[in-house]
Design a protein around this motif. Structure first.
Motif: not given
Lengths: 343, 347
Positions: B202, A303, B211-213, A285-287, B199, B194-195, A294, A290-291, A280, A278, A301, B205, B190
């Motif tokens: 994160i 997935l 949190t679960t994605v 990846d907009p983060t 964000t 755009s996913n 984290t 950082r995903l 990216v 999951l 957190l 959490s 997600e």
């Protein structure tokens, strides 16, 4: 065994694992072979090698010992990746045949009979069944239809290619992360000249309304005895959204994937994929990475990467099998008939 | 005090940004619209001859802003400002007529002096009171999130599993507020391509929320475990429908199948007086487009004829929404049309 990690203990229990089966297990674990039919066909190929190379030890009977050997090999495959329903049914069929070998049959005859059984299973249940389903489904595809498909299914692909030789239609391919199997479907269909539209799952209601989709063709991993369809995760969503708009949903499934198990939801029995799929990297990846960090910190957190989901029968208009068009709820009938026939 | 040219140039900058869709956050859009128009009314209307002239100029400015932005938020704010201006005009003109009858000590200027100077100070008095009213509007926008968060404990129970989708600042604050007192779990869809959900996950959490994605495809599969769906939205339409991020419609339908309540957290500046026909909403102009395939992913030559569909938003009908949580409290979708009459005029 975690799919990303291919260390498996090979020698365990009775008998050793055949090299072909060893290779097969690694291919399953690394997701090189995907799809119910492909996995079943690959399994039958490996088992052919197993039976061919098998020799009965001096003090043992062939049926008993071969079955033990088979069990050990299947246990290894189960540890690489949980068996698909089609694979389980195939193994059950072969074991039943082995058990039914009359006593005092010479080994070479018994082996050749078993090999023939495997070959027949492959030919009848997979290849010919696929052709029959394709013929039935071709009646349902009209000129200038817009057909929606989800991800990649070998049987749906076959139906589309065979029908495209007779009728012109266009296809909308819906795709879902993380596997993005729809791109395989897209590549293969465009190579045959089928006009395609591609979209992700979030565009589904938009595409259904704007694209005037006439019908939805879905593949299945298995059909359960309470009429539910077990398919790649996302199938239930596609079926629900299509059903809500009155678009017929046709599920294409060979009878060798029918199974006696019953399930009411998608969570109790499911297969978890690699959660790291999951994550990216790069453009999507907009983060900004950082995903992954984290996750590594291990704080709150997780997935979730589900492999399958269960579609309720009210969303499915009909199931196309090699026996004809059936409603979803006919699965136990078919199973019963087949068990009475003893095949 | 900013000069006329400063204000005009900031408005032009804003229009430029709107046309190039540089501003995505609704809160920023709403606030900037209100602040700019407030500055403009205070500083740039010295040449207004009378109240009608002021109104006309304001309407011109407002329609310039509306045309620049395809979004409803700017439209909402300009219509609210126009309504506020009309209310202020009504109250000052009423005051003027009643002065002769009721008020014992009328202001000397309004009775004496020539017409133009009395008109002048009328306009000045008007702009003064409009400025006050717009300050209140600004405060309302800034505090809308706080009022929404104050209701969080009424809706989230301990050990619940909440589902949310993509990124929403309002929902994030809502869940953070609840997490201070209650322990619950959140699953975030997600929302590819755009996913944005990553964000959101994160941020959640980091506030000690488990949190679960989850991928978009697993929505139906996990819905049987979800207690509530809490989503944000881009716009709330006049019939109680939503223009929300693409992917929300499927979630709302799955929630209806599993009898899971769908709660929408939206501030009142998102409530739009327009009814939009769903067919129109599904046109590419309203839904916006997002590249489903990033620039790093190439299609082979044979795929050059492939159409790729990727809407940004979609329409959710009011039947799929259980509750709206706004800064004025919780409302059912069927009640929203009443709130419209308080906020907007029939233009």
């Amino acid at each position: 065994v975690h799919p990303g990690d291919c260390t498996v203990q090979v020698h365990s229990g009775r008998g050793t694992v055949h090299p072909e089966v060893l290779r097969l297990g690694l291919r399953y674990a690394s997701a090189t072979i995907l799809g119910s039919n492909s996995r079943c066909v690959a399994l039958l190929g490996a088992l052919t090698h197993l039976v061919r190379d098998y020799t009965t030890p001096a003090d043992k009977e062939l049926p008993r010992d071969l079955e033990d050997n088979l069990n050990a090999n299947v246990a290894y495959l189960e540890r690489c990746r949980p068996l698909a329903v089609s694979m389980r049914n195939a193994v059950k069929h072969i074991k039943r045949y082995i058990n039914a070998t009359p006593e005092k049959t010479p080994d070479h005859k018994a082996k050749s009979d078993i090999l023939k059984c495997i070959e027949d299973y492959l030919k009848e249940r997979v290849v010919l069944a696929g052709q029959a389903i394709s013929l039935f489904a071709a009646n349902k595809i009209g000129k200038d239809d817009v057909i929606l498909v989800y991800g990649f299914s070998s049987i749906v692909f076959k139906i589309l290619i065979d029908s495209f030789k007779q009728t012109r239609f266009s296809v909308v391919i819906i795709d879902g992360r993380p596997r993005l199997e729809g791109r395989t479907m897209l590549t293969r269909l465009t190579q045959h000249g089928v006009p395609c539209t591609y979209a992700l799952l979030n565009a589904l209601p938009y595409v259904l309304e704007r694209g005037c989709v006439r019908k939805v063709l879905l593949g299945a991993h298995a059909l359960l005895a309470n009429g539910r369809v077990m398919g790649r995760v996302g199938t239930a969503l596609v079926a629900m959204v299509a059903h809500a708009r009155g678009v017929p949903v046709l599920v294409c499934c060979e009878t060798h994937k029918f199974c006696e198990r019953v399930q009411t939801d998608s969570i109790v029995v499911n297969e978890l994929g690699d959660p790291l799929e999951l994550v990216v990297t790069g453009h999507g990846d907009p983060t900004g990475g950082r995903l992954a960090t984290t996750l590594n910190e291990g704080k709150n957190l997780t997935l979730l990467n589900l492999s399958y989901d269960i579609t309720p029968p009210e969303f499915v208009t009909m199931v196309i099998t090699e026996l004809g068009m059936l409603p979803c709820t006919s699965v136990p009938v078919v199973l019963r008939v087949k068990s009475i026939e003893g095949t | 005090m900013s000069s006329v040219t400063d204000v005009e140039s900031s408005i032009n900058e804003f229009i430029y940004d709107l046309q190039r869709q540089r501003i995505n956050q609704s809160y920023t859009l709403a606030l900037r619209t209100v602040l700019l128009l407030r500055e403009w009314i205070t500083n740039c209307t010295d040449d207004a001859q009378n109240i009608d002239d002021l109104q006309r100029k304001l309407q011109e400015k407002a329609s310039k802003l509306n045309n620049a932005s395809g979004d409803h938020i700017v439209n909402n704010m300009t219509r609210r400002i126009l309504r506020i201006v009309r209310e202020e005009i009504d109250s000052t003109t009423k005051q003027k007529t009643t002065e002769f009858h009721l008020v014992p000590a009328p202001s000397p200027r309004s009775r004496e002096g020539d017409e133009s100077s009395s008109m002048d100070c009328e306009v000045k008095q008007l702009t003064g009171s409009i400025h006050e009213a717009l300050n209140e509007l600004e405060a309302e926008i800034e505090s809308s999130s706080v009022h929404i968060v104050n209701q969080c404990l009424e809706h989230i129970h301990s050990a619940e599993v909440i589902l949310t989708v993509g990124w929403s600042r309002t929902v994030l604050e809502f869940l953070k507020g609840a997490a201070k007192k209650r322990k619950f779990q959140v699953m975030v869809i997600e929302c590819s391509p755009s996913n944005q959900g990553h964000t959101m996950a994160i941020s959640l959490s980091q506030c000690n929320i488990q949190t679960t994605v989850v991928t978009d495809s697993a929505v139906f599969a996990i819905m049987s475990r979800i207690n509530k769906v809490i989503i944000g939205t881009r716009t709330v339409l006049a019939n109680g429908g939503l223009k929300a991020i693409a992917g929300s419609r499927a979630i709302a339908e799955a929630a209806r199948y599993h009898a899971v309540p769908v709660i929408v957290c939206a501030a009142m500046y998102k409530l739009s007086p327009s009814y939009i026909c769903p067919i129109e909403l599904n046109s590419p102009q309203s839904v916006g487009l997002h590249p489903a395939l990033g620039p790093g992913e190439e299609l082979t030559d044979s795929q050059l004829d492939v159409a790729v569909e990727s809407p940004l938003f979609e329409y959710i009908p009011p039947e799929l929404v259980t509750l709206f949580i706004t800064n004025t409290g919780g409302h059912s979708p069927s009640y929203l049309y009443r709130l419209l009459s308080e906020l907007y005029d029939i233009d």
